[in-house]
Scaffold this motif. Structure first.
Motif, PDB file in Angstrom:
ATOM      1  N   ALA A  33     132.810  70.502 -11.327  1.00 21.33           N
ATOM      2  CA  ALA A  33     131.406  70.090 -11.226  1.00 21.33           C
ATOM      3  C   ALA A  33     130.523  70.821 -12.232  1.00 21.33           C
ATOM      4  CB  ALA A  33     130.894  70.349  -9.810  1.00 21.33           C
ATOM      5  N   HIS A  34     131.045  71.893 -12.836  1.00 21.97           N
ATOM      6  CA  HIS A  34     130.223  72.749 -13.690  1.00 21.97           C
ATOM      7  C   HIS A  34     129.635  71.986 -14.883  1.00 21.97           C
ATOM      8  CE1 HIS A  34     128.824  76.356 -15.752  1.00 21.97           C
ATOM      9  NE2 HIS A  34     129.475  75.952 -16.837  1.00 21.97           N
ATOM     10  N   ASP A  35     130.448  71.128 -15.509  1.00 21.33           N
ATOM     11  CA  ASP A  35     129.990  70.448 -16.721  1.00 21.33           C
ATOM     12  C   ASP A  35     128.796  69.540 -16.449  1.00 21.33           C
ATOM     13  OD1 ASP A  35     131.892  71.752 -18.172  1.00 21.33           O
ATOM     14  OD2 ASP A  35     133.329  70.082 -18.179  1.00 21.33           O
ATOM     15  N   PHE A  36     128.889  68.719 -15.395  1.00 16.67           N
ATOM     16  CA  PHE A  36     127.761  67.820 -15.141  1.00 16.67           C
ATOM     17  C   PHE A  36     126.543  68.591 -14.610  1.00 16.67           C
ATOM     18  CE2 PHE A  36     129.293  67.400 -10.664  1.00 16.67           C
ATOM     19  CZ  PHE A  36     128.089  67.481  -9.977  1.00 16.67           C
ATOM     20  N   ILE A  37     126.793  69.729 -13.964  1.00 18.46           N
ATOM     21  CA  ILE A  37     125.668  70.547 -13.491  1.00 18.46           C
ATOM     22  C   ILE A  37     124.878  71.088 -14.686  1.00 18.46           C
ATOM     23  CG2 ILE A  37     125.018  72.693 -12.329  1.00 18.46           C
ATOM     24  CD1 ILE A  37     127.376  72.221 -10.407  1.00 18.46           C
TER      25      ILE A  37
ATOM     26  N   ASP B 179     117.523  70.423  -1.861  1.00 23.22           N
ATOM     27  CA  ASP B 179     117.456  71.801  -2.338  1.00 23.22           C
ATOM     28  C   ASP B 179     118.125  71.853  -3.704  1.00 23.22           C
ATOM     29  OD1 ASP B 179     117.074  74.545  -2.439  1.00 23.22           O
ATOM     30  OD2 ASP B 179     117.849  74.917  -0.428  1.00 23.22           O
ATOM     31  N   THR B 180     118.260  73.044  -4.246  1.00 19.22           N
ATOM     32  CA  THR B 180     118.903  73.174  -5.552  1.00 19.22           C
ATOM     33  C   THR B 180     120.410  72.989  -5.426  1.00 19.22           C
ATOM     34  OG1 THR B 180     119.203  75.554  -5.311  1.00 19.22           O
ATOM     35  CG2 THR B 180     117.129  74.799  -6.287  1.00 19.22           C
TER      36      THR B 180
ATOM     37  N   TYR C 143     121.904  74.823 -12.467  1.00 13.72           N
ATOM     38  CA  TYR C 143     122.174  75.089 -11.047  1.00 13.72           C
ATOM     39  C   TYR C 143     120.895  75.139 -10.210  1.00 13.72           C
ATOM     40  CZ  TYR C 143     127.133  76.011 -11.860  1.00 13.72           C
ATOM     41  OH  TYR C 143     128.468  75.861 -12.161  1.00 13.72           O
ATOM     42  N   LEU C 144     119.752  75.263 -10.862  1.00 16.21           N
ATOM     43  CA  LEU C 144     118.480  75.321 -10.139  1.00 16.21           C
ATOM     44  C   LEU C 144     117.823  73.943 -10.009  1.00 16.21           C
ATOM     45  CD1 LEU C 144     116.942  78.592 -11.614  1.00 16.21           C
ATOM     46  CD2 LEU C 144     118.261  78.293  -9.502  1.00 16.21           C
ATOM     47  N   THR C 145     118.537  72.885 -10.396  1.00 19.89           N
ATOM     48  CA  THR C 145     118.011  71.522 -10.289  1.00 19.89           C
ATOM     49  C   THR C 145     117.963  71.094  -8.823  1.00 19.89           C
ATOM     50  OG1 THR C 145     118.945  70.946 -12.445  1.00 19.89           O
ATOM     51  CG2 THR C 145     118.333  69.118 -10.979  1.00 19.89           C
TER      52      THR C 145
ATOM     53  N   LEU D 222     130.322  68.393  -5.372  1.00 18.79           N
ATOM     54  CA  LEU D 222     129.524  69.521  -4.857  1.00 18.79           C
ATOM     55  C   LEU D 222     129.985  69.904  -3.454  1.00 18.79           C
ATOM     56  CD1 LEU D 222     125.819  68.874  -5.983  1.00 18.79           C
ATOM     57  CD2 LEU D 222     127.588  70.274  -7.061  1.00 18.79           C
ATOM     58  N   CYS D 223     130.317  68.915  -2.641  1.00 24.22           N
ATOM     59  CA  CYS D 223     130.828  69.212  -1.292  1.00 24.22           C
ATOM     60  C   CYS D 223     132.153  69.969  -1.372  1.00 24.22           C
ATOM     61  CB  CYS D 223     131.009  67.921  -0.493  1.00 24.22           C
ATOM     62  SG  CYS D 223     129.462  67.103  -0.043  1.00 24.22           S
TER      63      CYS D 223
END
Length: 572
Positions: free
Chosen positions: A449-453, A422-423, A460-462, A479-480
């Motif tokens: 995690a925001h920077d690599f996202i 999922d995304t 965030y929709l990846t 992410l977990c």
């Protein structure tokens, strides 16, 4: 037959559709009976009375008869089979629903491939059976009855000769059907093994290729596939045997009818037209009878599959709410293990464990692998229930709390990074499904995690693929952790939460975890002791027992299990 009744009960919501199909199916049966009935008067009109009008109109009448019959057959097939499909759709929904509500212990006793096979292959076989059985019972059953009525009306003595062989076909059909059912169950179990091999090999393809074991896995799959062929071959053999046996037995009836009927025609006791009408009805009647026999074989195969499906549907969760379970809102987070013992079947894993954690404390669990650390924290969310003793949260036994409310109090970051196809946003939102985009982003920032996202193609929709295969181990773990941060639960369980991180990522996540753990009761399982030096309490566990507990400095001074583990990691 209990399984068959249960299958039919799933069709109950679609009784209107089935009722229309049943009414239409009478048209098919009536047309078969009408065709056989009209043979005798039509032959008289054409050959005895030389009626040219009837002879001229006969081809058009036959075409109209078959058009009406075709419309009735199509309507009957469509409505009955779609009713069967919807019924089995309900079965598939229910088995999945039951799977989701069963306790964790159930899944540890089953193979993933086996469960997948029951939801897919076994239910598909039920699907085939429901459509064939319902259609056969209504359409072919009514055809057989209408044709039977014609032959009894034409000549009841010949009809008895014809009919007397039909009950004889029941015994071999029953024996063959029973064997088909047994073979079907064995075949479906083997298909479950094949599904298990597929699941293991596709998820573990990296390891298989790294060790060069492709040929071994191919051989294993080939063996299981051949085993499935063995069951299929036996099933084909018995199904192929069914029709010749039925035809052989009915041939005695046909031969007797021709012999007796022919003698009646030659002696003048019966006209040739009547005899031809009787023969037509008799021959036409054997066709739906054979179809009913084949439908019986399909039913047996379907019942064999349905029994495996109903085993899951009938399974009861081991962990359920007590009758007097109390709802709870947000707890303070005081946790106490009081003389807790636990066993996996006959294997004792925890022995009289007593441990307490105050609100906001960080309790680290250390010790050799297999000592019971993960089992201990798994008892807090009631993945399993204690065998003796009790676990209390804010002084309440967790077995007396509504399970859904209990789970809201606990966030888990496991050593196995479970993400979904999922995304990124939806994977983080698993922590709280109603969270706004801004809250998801804030949780990701807290987990670094925001920077690599934002470097991902769609942010965030990846979509991250199956189990997050498109991410690195450190990214998956962050992410977990973001998911746990978003849940904002008062009790936090970290089971090797930083095990997959590189040094730089670990430093970032440790900072995030320190912020997350503030004012939360946290249980940390760590093999890397450097991550838990500042824990309020370190508990050393070995062979299911607490050997010692205290702060880092206190345990080093005791020169016990913790000191031994420390020296092993930091020697030199």
């Amino acid at each position: 037959m209990n399984s068959f009744r249960r299958i039919v009960l799933y069709s109950k919501p679609y009784w209107k559709r089935m009722a229309i199909a049943a009414i239409v199916s009478t048209g098919v049966g009536a047309m078969d009976g009408a065709f056989a009935w009209l043979v005798e008067p039509l032959l008289k009109k054409i050959f005895a009375e030389k009626d040219l009008l009837v002879f001229t109109l006969l081809p058009f009448g036959i075409i109209i008869l078959f058009v009406i019959r075709g419309i009735c057959r199509f309507t009957n097939d469509y409505l009955m089979r779609t009713a069967g499909q919807m019924a089995v759709q309900g079965v598939r929904n229910e088995i999945y629903q039951r799977n989701m509500r069963l306790s964790l212990g159930f899944f540890q006793r089953q193979t993933t491939g086996g469960l997948m096979s029951r939801v897919l292959n076994d239910v598909n076989m039920m699907q085939e059976g429901v459509g064939t059985i319902i259609t056969g019972l209504f359409r072919d059953g009514l055809s057989a009855v209408s044709l039977l009525g014609v032959i009894f009306y034409r000549n009841w003595q010949l009809a008895l000769i014809c009919f007397i062989v039909l009950p004889v076909t029941v015994y071999p059909a029953q024996k063959i059907g029973k064997r088909i059912k047994q073979i079907a169950k064995g075949g479906q179990e083997t298909m479950g093994n094949i599904a298990g091999i597929l699941q293991e090999t596709f998820s573990g393809i990296k390891v298989i290729k790294a060790f060069g074991l492709e040929e071994r896995e191919i051989a294993k799959f080939r063996d299981r596939n051949h085993e499935f062929y063995y069951f299929q071959r036996k099933s084909i053999k018995y199904e192929a045997l069914s029709t010749p046996v039925t035809e052989f037995i009915t041939s005695f009836g046909v031969a007797a009818v021709i012999w007796v009927g022919g003698a009646n025609v030659m002696s003048g006791r019966m006209s040739a037209a009547e005899f031809f009408s009787f023969i037509t009805a008799m021959v036409m009647m054997y066709s739906p009878v054979k179809k009913l026999t084949n439908a019986y074989n399909v039913m047996q195969r379907s019942i064999g599959a349905s029994e495996r499906v109903f085993e899951i549907i009938d399974a009861e969760p081991e962990i359920v709410d007590a009758p007097d379970a109390r709802p709870v809102s947000r707890v303070q987070g005081e946790v106490e293990f009081r003389d807790v013992s636990f066993s996996y079947q006959d294997e004792e894993v925890l022995k009289k464990v007593s441990l307490s954690a105050k609100k906001g404390e960080v309790v680290a669990l250390v010790g050799p692998s297999g000592g019971g650390k993960t089992t201990l924290v798994s008892l807090i969310p009631r993945f399993y229930d204690v065998k003796s003793g009790a676990i209390l949260i804010d002084g309440q036994d967790i077995r007396g709390v509504v399970l859904a409310d209990l789970l809201k109090q606990i966030a888990l970051v496991d050593q196995e990074t479970i993400l979904f196809n999922d995304t990124i946003a939806n994977n983080i939102r698993y922590g709280r499904t109603d969270a706004a985009d801004a809250e998801v982003e804030a949780a990701a920032k807290a987990a670094f995690a925001h920077d690599f996202i934002m470097e991902m193609p769609e942010g965030y929709l990846t979509n991250i693929g199956d189990r997050g295969v498109r991410l690195s181990g450190g990214q998956r773990q962050r992410l977990c952790i973001a998911r746990a941060i978003l849940k904002d639960a008062p009790i936090l369980i970290l089971d090797e939460a930083t095990s997959a991180l590189d040094t730089e990522s670990e430093q970032m996540v440790q900072s995030a975890l320190e912020n997350l753990m503030a004012n939360r009761t946290t249980f940390v399982i760590a093999h890397r002791l450097s991550t838990i030096f500042r824990a309020d309490k370190i508990v050393a566990i070995e062979n299911g027992e607490i050997k010692e507990s205290g702060s880092h400095a206190e345990l080093l001074a005791k020169d016990g299990l913790y000191k031994r583990l420390y020296d092993m990691q930091f020697q030199g």
